[in-house]
Design an enzyme around this catalytic site. Structure first.
Site, PDB file in Angstrom:
ATOM      1  N   SER A   1       1.011   7.655   6.319  1.00 16.51           N
ATOM      2  CA  SER A   1       0.436   7.323   5.044  1.00 16.51           C
ATOM      3  C   SER A   1       0.843   6.162   4.623  1.00 16.51           C
ATOM      4  O   SER A   1       2.407   5.845   4.584  1.00 16.51           O
ATOM      5  CB  SER A   1       0.749   9.229   4.456  1.00 16.51           C
ATOM      6  OG  SER A   1       1.181   8.889   3.859  1.00 16.51           O
TER       7      SER A   1
ATOM      8  N   LYS B   1       6.045  10.552   8.665  1.00 17.54           N
ATOM      9  CA  LYS B   1       4.572   8.955   8.833  1.00 17.54           C
ATOM     10  C   LYS B   1       6.137   8.054   9.377  1.00 17.54           C
ATOM     11  O   LYS B   1       5.009   7.064   9.437  1.00 17.54           O
ATOM     12  CB  LYS B   1       4.114   9.495   7.368  1.00 17.54           C
ATOM     13  CG  LYS B   1       3.237  10.372   7.191  1.00 17.54           C
ATOM     14  CD  LYS B   1       2.492  10.669   8.347  1.00 17.54           C
ATOM     15  CE  LYS B   1       1.562  11.873   7.973  1.00 17.54           C
ATOM     16  NZ  LYS B   1       0.572  12.451   8.614  1.00 17.54           N
TER      17      LYS B   1
ATOM     18  N   TYR C   1       7.829  14.586   4.569  1.00 19.42           N
ATOM     19  CA  TYR C   1       6.750  14.112   4.556  1.00 19.42           C
ATOM     20  C   TYR C   1       7.012  12.676   4.798  1.00 19.42           C
ATOM     21  O   TYR C   1       5.954  11.504   6.322  1.00 19.42           O
ATOM     22  CB  TYR C   1       5.633  13.950   3.895  1.00 19.42           C
ATOM     23  CG  TYR C   1       4.245  14.004   4.143  1.00 19.42           C
ATOM     24  CD1 TYR C   1       3.339  14.374   4.958  1.00 19.42           C
ATOM     25  CD2 TYR C   1       4.128  12.639   3.175  1.00 19.42           C
ATOM     26  CE1 TYR C   1       2.223  13.849   4.930  1.00 19.42           C
ATOM     27  CE2 TYR C   1       2.743  12.218   3.085  1.00 19.42           C
ATOM     28  CZ  TYR C   1       1.454  12.300   4.332  1.00 19.42           C
ATOM     29  OH  TYR C   1       0.913  12.646   3.987  1.00 19.42           O
TER      30      TYR C   1
END
Ligand SMILES: NC(=O)c1ccc[n+]([C@@H]2O[C@H](COP(=O)([O-])OP(=O)(O)OC[C@H]3O[C@@H](n4cnc5c(N)ncnc54)[C@H](O)[C@@H]3O)[C@@H](O)[C@H]2O)c1
Length: 257
Positions: free
Chosen positions: A148, A165, A161
């Protein structure tokens, strides 16, 4: 790799970017195996695309689930030579948030599914890819992982998160080097803000505002644009050990509230 020869295992293949990848591969004449926890959606998509698609219900964090899914899909598709890792979870929580301190369980969930889950699927498929006969280029397989832009432009609340990633980005070159002698490539795609069910929880006006931040085209990304890129990576043998942002030139900033 000729897409018509592709037999791809696609995690998270029942929804969003994974579903778009399954469709892109099948539309081009390849075969795709959906690995997802969502039985209903996986079964429905697989039935729609049969006989070019199959599915296995599995949790990417479970070694046993993935080992079983690989056996089932290898059997159903007649082999496996590509893996696209799309299964993942989003979400945003501040460390000192409105519900108190973030627990280790919450933090680890991002790492377990997004990072360790990606690794688990690579671990579970590597022997199968390595055993493939090489094509004229010497190629036996390809991995496409989904990171991401949050790996580089993490927003407040995205510590779990964005860390997960960042790990997916970091494994790209390491694994491309490790698998070079096996004729297996490793790539990563870093999507920006894509219009998938993952974003559907956001109100319309928030999604419109997010789309407006994108320089060009000023809108959310279409999952089919991800599917096209995943397919191109599978087809192009000189793409290896690199990550590609798919974000309409979006670079997310930071503003003091
Ligand atoms: N949508 C975006 O804007 C965006 C942006 C950047 C990165 N991504 C990444 O793209 C990937 C796909 O996201 P999406 O937007 O298509 O989401 P989505 O929610 O539409 O699809 C994710 C799929 O993964 C499956 N899944 C979740 N946990 C799983 C597990 N443990 N085992 C097996 N399957 C599991 C879900 O059932 C679902 O079908 C994710 O890794 C996400 O982090 C998405």
């Amino acid at each position: 790799m000729d897409v018509r020869q592709v037999k791809a295992l696609v995690t998270g293949g029942a929804s969003g970017l994974g579903e778009a990848t399954v469709r892109a591969i099948v539309e081009a004449g390849g075969k795709a195996g959906i690995v997802d926890m969502d039985r209903e959606r996986a079964e429905k998509l697989s039935a729609e695309l049969a006989p070019s698609a199959a599915f296995a219900v599995a949790d990417v964090t479970s070694e046993q689930d993935i080992d079983r899914a690989v056996i089932e899909l290898k059997d159903a598709l007649g082999g496996l030579n590509a893996v696209v890792n799309c299964a993942g979870i989003g979400g945003s929580v501040k460390i000192m948030g409105k519900d108190g301190l973030m627990s280790m369980e919450r933090f680890n969930r991002w790492l377990q599914i997004n990072l360790a889950g990606t690794f688990n699927v690579i671990r579970g498929t590597l022997e199968t890819l390595t055993e493939n006969p090489p094509n004229e280029e010497g190629e036996r397989g390809v991995y496409v992982n989904t990171a991401s832009i949050a790996a580089f432009d993490g927003q407040v609340g995205q510590v779990g998160y964005s860390s997960s990633k960042g790990g997916v980005v970091s494994m790209t070159l390491t694994l491309a080097r490790e698998f070079a002698t096996n004729g297996i490539r490793v790539m990563a795609i870093l999507p920006g803000i894509m219009n998938t069910p993952m974003l559907s929880r956001l109100p319309d006006h928030v999604r419109a505002r997010l789309g407006d931040q994108v320089p060009f085209p000023p809108r959310l990304g279409n999952p089919a644009e991800f599917g096209k890129l995943a397919r191109h990576i599978i087809e192009n043998p000189y793409l290896n050990g690199e990550f590609i942002r798919l974000d309409g030139a979006l670079r997310m900033g930071w503003a003091r509230k």
